[in-house]
Design an enzyme around this catalytic site. Structure first.
Site, PDB file in Angstrom:
ATOM      1  N   GLY A  46     101.581 111.908 102.841  1.00  0.00           N
ATOM      2  CA  GLY A  46     101.565 112.697 101.623  1.00  0.00           C
ATOM      3  C   GLY A  46     100.586 112.095 100.630  1.00  0.00           C
ATOM      4  N   GLN A  51      97.110 110.517  92.368  1.00  0.00           N
ATOM      5  CA  GLN A  51      96.656 109.369  93.159  1.00  0.00           C
ATOM      6  C   GLN A  51      95.140 109.362  93.369  1.00  0.00           C
ATOM      7  OE1 GLN A  51      99.853 109.928  96.353  1.00  0.00           O
ATOM      8  NE2 GLN A  51      99.456 107.741  96.425  1.00  0.00           N
ATOM      9  N   CYS A  89     103.073 103.665 100.300  1.00  0.00           N
ATOM     10  CA  CYS A  89     102.327 104.554  99.413  1.00  0.00           C
ATOM     11  C   CYS A  89     100.851 104.204  99.528  1.00  0.00           C
ATOM     12  CB  CYS A  89     102.808 104.340  97.982  1.00  0.00           C
ATOM     13  SG  CYS A  89     101.930 105.315  96.771  1.00  0.00           S
ATOM     14  N   LEU A  90     100.008 105.222  99.593  1.00  0.00           N
ATOM     15  CA  LEU A  90      98.573 104.944  99.742  1.00  0.00           C
ATOM     16  C   LEU A  90      98.005 104.246  98.508  1.00  0.00           C
ATOM     17  CD1 LEU A  90      97.332 108.186 101.565  1.00  0.00           C
ATOM     18  CD2 LEU A  90      97.840 105.942 102.549  1.00  0.00           C
ATOM     19  N   HIS A 131     108.972 111.613  97.163  1.00  0.00           N
ATOM     20  CA  HIS A 131     108.036 110.540  96.811  1.00  0.00           C
ATOM     21  C   HIS A 131     106.818 111.119  96.081  1.00  0.00           C
ATOM     22  CE1 HIS A 131     105.621 106.771  97.919  1.00  0.00           C
ATOM     23  NE2 HIS A 131     104.685 107.621  97.523  1.00  0.00           N
ATOM     24  N   GLU A 132     106.243 112.189  96.654  1.00  0.00           N
ATOM     25  CA  GLU A 132     105.041 112.790  96.046  1.00  0.00           C
ATOM     26  C   GLU A 132     105.385 113.435  94.706  1.00  0.00           C
ATOM     27  OE1 GLU A 132     102.369 111.824  97.221  1.00  0.00           O
ATOM     28  OE2 GLU A 132     103.224 111.147  99.112  1.00  0.00           O
ATOM     29  N   HIS A 135     105.258 111.115  91.907  1.00  0.00           N
ATOM     30  CA  HIS A 135     103.913 110.784  91.421  1.00  0.00           C
ATOM     31  C   HIS A 135     103.504 111.689  90.252  1.00  0.00           C
ATOM     32  CE1 HIS A 135     102.299 107.633  93.968  1.00  0.00           C
ATOM     33  NE2 HIS A 135     102.658 108.263  95.077  1.00  0.00           N
TER      34      HIS A 135
HETATM   35 ZN    ZN Z   1     102.760 107.413  96.916  1.00  0.00          ZN
END
Ligand code: ZN
Length: 181
Positions: A46, A51, A89-90, A131-132, A135
């Site tokens: 995701g 991000q 997480c990226l 999670h997304e 953000h």
């Molecule tokens: Zn993340």
């Protein structure tokens, strides 16, 4: 294919609240495509617009490489149950931690055609959506994490070491003749 630069933990943009997408413009469509390209490139499941430094309420998810979703202006309608597992997480490359989240989610969002849809998900897909969605409100998984945020593989190595230690112990205590079994 266009890759966007992923903002890394510590970048203030990751802590800001994103603004609603007003209309599905070509720019928004391009952003969705770039989010997918960037997410797949970095092996994520995701990626949210903040991000990549864009404060818009929008994210993409694909947990099985068969079903990809774009969520624009998402709204979490319901959650239930509980799941506890490792999450990464990226924006925190190479790190992960244990996070407990609802196991089931019902979400309403707009897709790239401008149509509103509702979707129910569970397990990893529910985890990714939640999670997304976090953000978009400037929330990172680090604020939900139980225990430390650790390096990916660190725990696995530890488990391996423990296993080896146990094995060594077993070998040591098997002097009574267990070896013949
Ligand atoms: Zn993340």
């Amino acid at each position: 294919m266009a890759l966007r630069k992923i903002r890394i933990f510590g970048d203030p943009v990751l802590e800001k609240t994103a603004k609603p997408v007003k209309s599905i413009t070509p720019r928004i469509k391009l952003l969705a495509k770039d989010l997918f390209d960037t997410m797949y490139h970095d092996n994520g499941v995701g990626l949210a617009a903040p991000q990549v430094g864009i404060l818009k309420r929008m994210f993409v998810v694909d947990v099985d490489r068969e079903n990809s979703f774009v969520f624009i202006n998402p709204e979490i309608l319901e959650t239930s149950g509980e799941q506890t597992g490792e999450e990464g997480c990226l924006s925190l490359p190479g790190k992960c931690g244990i996070v407990t989240r609802p196991n089931h989610v019902k979400v309403r969002a707009t897709d790239l055609t401008g149509a509103e849809f509702e979707m129910e998900a569970e397990g990893l897909l529910a985890r990714a959506i939640l999670h997304e969605n976090d953000h978009l409100d400037g929330v990172l998984y680090t604020s939900h994490v139980e225990g430390p945020v650790y390096d990916v593989g660190e725990y696995a190595e530890e488990a391996e070491e423990e296993e080896e230690a146990e094995k060594a112990e077993e070998d040591g205590s098997s002097d009574g003749g267990d070896e013949t079994k």
